[in-house]
Design a protein around this motif. Structure first.
Motif, PDB file in Angstrom:
ATOM      1  N   GLY A  93      23.926  44.601  50.091  1.00 28.10           N
ATOM      2  CA  GLY A  93      24.701  45.737  50.561  1.00 28.10           C
ATOM      3  C   GLY A  93      26.176  45.528  50.358  1.00 28.10           C
ATOM      4  O   GLY A  93      26.609  44.632  49.627  1.00 28.10           O
ATOM      5  N   ALA A  94      26.961  46.342  51.039  1.00 23.48           N
ATOM      6  CA  ALA A  94      28.393  46.403  50.786  1.00 23.48           C
ATOM      7  C   ALA A  94      29.237  45.518  51.681  1.00 23.48           C
ATOM      8  O   ALA A  94      30.452  45.471  51.530  1.00 23.48           O
ATOM      9  N   THR A  95      28.622  44.840  52.615  1.00 21.68           N
ATOM     10  CA  THR A  95      29.380  44.041  53.568  1.00 21.68           C
ATOM     11  C   THR A  95      29.412  42.595  53.122  1.00 21.68           C
ATOM     12  O   THR A  95      28.367  41.967  52.984  1.00 21.68           O
ATOM     13  N   SER A  96      30.602  42.065  52.931  1.00 27.11           N
ATOM     14  CA  SER A  96      30.724  40.701  52.422  1.00 27.11           C
ATOM     15  C   SER A  96      30.121  39.675  53.381  1.00 27.11           C
ATOM     16  O   SER A  96      29.629  38.635  52.941  1.00 27.11           O
ATOM     17  N   HIS A  97      30.133  39.958  54.667  1.00 33.66           N
ATOM     18  CA  HIS A  97      29.600  39.002  55.643  1.00 33.66           C
ATOM     19  C   HIS A  97      28.095  38.807  55.499  1.00 33.66           C
ATOM     20  O   HIS A  97      27.544  37.842  56.028  1.00 33.66           O
ATOM     21  N   SER A  98      27.427  39.700  54.780  1.00 32.40           N
ATOM     22  CA  SER A  98      25.984  39.586  54.583  1.00 32.40           C
ATOM     23  C   SER A  98      25.629  38.492  53.590  1.00 32.40           C
ATOM     24  O   SER A  98      24.479  38.072  53.524  1.00 32.40           O
ATOM     25  N   TYR A  99      26.583  38.053  52.830  1.00 32.80           N
ATOM     26  CA  TYR A  99      26.323  37.126  51.735  1.00 32.80           C
ATOM     27  C   TYR A  99      26.634  35.687  52.137  1.00 32.80           C
ATOM     28  O   TYR A  99      27.645  35.407  52.775  1.00 32.80           O
ATOM     29  N   ASP A 100      25.726  34.810  51.733  1.00 38.12           N
ATOM     30  CA  ASP A 100      25.808  33.420  52.165  1.00 38.12           C
ATOM     31  C   ASP A 100      26.489  32.503  51.155  1.00 38.12           C
ATOM     32  O   ASP A 100      27.103  31.509  51.525  1.00 38.12           O
ATOM     33  N   TYR A 101      26.323  32.816  49.888  1.00 39.29           N
ATOM     34  CA  TYR A 101      26.857  31.963  48.836  1.00 39.29           C
ATOM     35  C   TYR A 101      27.729  32.785  47.898  1.00 39.29           C
ATOM     36  O   TYR A 101      27.384  33.930  47.568  1.00 39.29           O
ATOM     37  N   TRP A 102      28.818  32.165  47.455  1.00 39.67           N
ATOM     38  CA  TRP A 102      29.789  32.844  46.609  1.00 39.67           C
ATOM     39  C   TRP A 102      30.128  31.989  45.396  1.00 39.67           C
ATOM     40  O   TRP A 102      30.218  30.755  45.496  1.00 39.67           O
ATOM     41  N   GLY A 103      30.334  32.674  44.281  1.00 39.09           N
ATOM     42  CA  GLY A 103      30.836  31.992  43.103  1.00 39.09           C
ATOM     43  C   GLY A 103      32.344  31.871  43.176  1.00 39.09           C
ATOM     44  O   GLY A 103      32.990  32.366  44.105  1.00 39.09           O
ATOM     45  N   GLN A 104      32.922  31.250  42.165  1.00 41.14           N
ATOM     46  CA  GLN A 104      34.345  30.955  42.182  1.00 41.14           C
ATOM     47  C   GLN A 104      35.214  32.097  41.685  1.00 41.14           C
ATOM     48  O   GLN A 104      36.410  32.052  41.863  1.00 41.14           O
ATOM     49  N   GLY A 105      34.642  33.104  41.088  1.00 43.06           N
ATOM     50  CA  GLY A 105      35.423  34.238  40.626  1.00 43.06           C
ATOM     51  C   GLY A 105      35.820  34.155  39.170  1.00 43.06           C
ATOM     52  O   GLY A 105      36.034  33.073  38.621  1.00 43.06           O
ATOM     53  N   THR A 106      35.916  35.306  38.547  1.00 42.00           N
ATOM     54  CA  THR A 106      36.384  35.404  37.167  1.00 42.00           C
ATOM     55  C   THR A 106      37.370  36.556  37.096  1.00 42.00           C
ATOM     56  O   THR A 106      37.151  37.616  37.676  1.00 42.00           O
ATOM     57  N   LEU A 107      38.477  36.339  36.400  1.00 41.70           N
ATOM     58  CA  LEU A 107      39.565  37.304  36.380  1.00 41.70           C
ATOM     59  C   LEU A 107      39.357  38.358  35.310  1.00 41.70           C
ATOM     60  O   LEU A 107      39.123  38.042  34.141  1.00 41.70           O
ATOM     61  N   VAL A 108      39.472  39.599  35.720  1.00 38.98           N
ATOM     62  CA  VAL A 108      39.430  40.736  34.806  1.00 38.98           C
ATOM     63  C   VAL A 108      40.790  41.422  34.856  1.00 38.98           C
ATOM     64  O   VAL A 108      41.264  41.793  35.928  1.00 38.98           O
ATOM     65  N   THR A 109      41.402  41.558  33.687  1.00 37.23           N
ATOM     66  CA  THR A 109      42.693  42.222  33.595  1.00 37.23           C
ATOM     67  C   THR A 109      42.561  43.387  32.630  1.00 37.23           C
ATOM     68  O   THR A 109      42.175  43.194  31.476  1.00 37.23           O
TER      69      THR A 109
END
Length: 123
Positions: free
Chosen positions: A104-120
């Motif tokens: 869903g749309a709530t970030s608190h629902s998610y347990d694991y996160w990746g490090q991110g990738t930049l889009v410009t």
């Protein structure tokens, strides 16, 4: 589970990019998965989510009709296809796994996160 997001880069407005989120350490085939983004000076916001089966997808209104989310459970990878990119899409994009719920749309629902990738996206 470790999540590795990739595929970001610099693209002109109107262009396309496909982001990938590769999982390791544990299968994600039973997890709902999501993509979020954070632009400079702004809070992290929901972009898209997909159920564990791939049959249900959800999108933020700002990307609906331009972005699609898909998954390949055999390859333990989740994709975010981004078309008709706009400068407002510029952000660091993060993938995340919800190991117990339906995402869903709530970030608190998610347990694991990746490090991110930049889009410009340039205008």
């Amino acid at each position: 589970v470790q999540l590795q997001a990739s595929g970001g880069g610099l693209v002109q407005a109107g262009g396309s990019l496909r982001l990938s989120c590769a999982a390791s350490g544990r299968t994600i085939s039973t997890y709902a998965m999501g993509w979020f983004r954070q632009a400079p000076g702004k809070e992290r916001e929901f972009v898209a989510a997909i159920s564990w089966s791939g049959r249900r997808t959800y999108f933020a209104d700002s990307v609906k009709g331009r972005f699609t989310i898909s998954r390949d459970n055999a390859k333990t990878t989740v994709y975010l296809q981004m078309n008709s990119l706009e400068p407002e899409d510029t952000a660091v994009y993060y993938c995340a796994a919800d190991t117990v719920g339906s995402g869903g749309a709530t970030s608190h629902s998610y347990d694991y996160w990746g490090q991110g990738t930049l889009v410009t996206v340039s205008s």
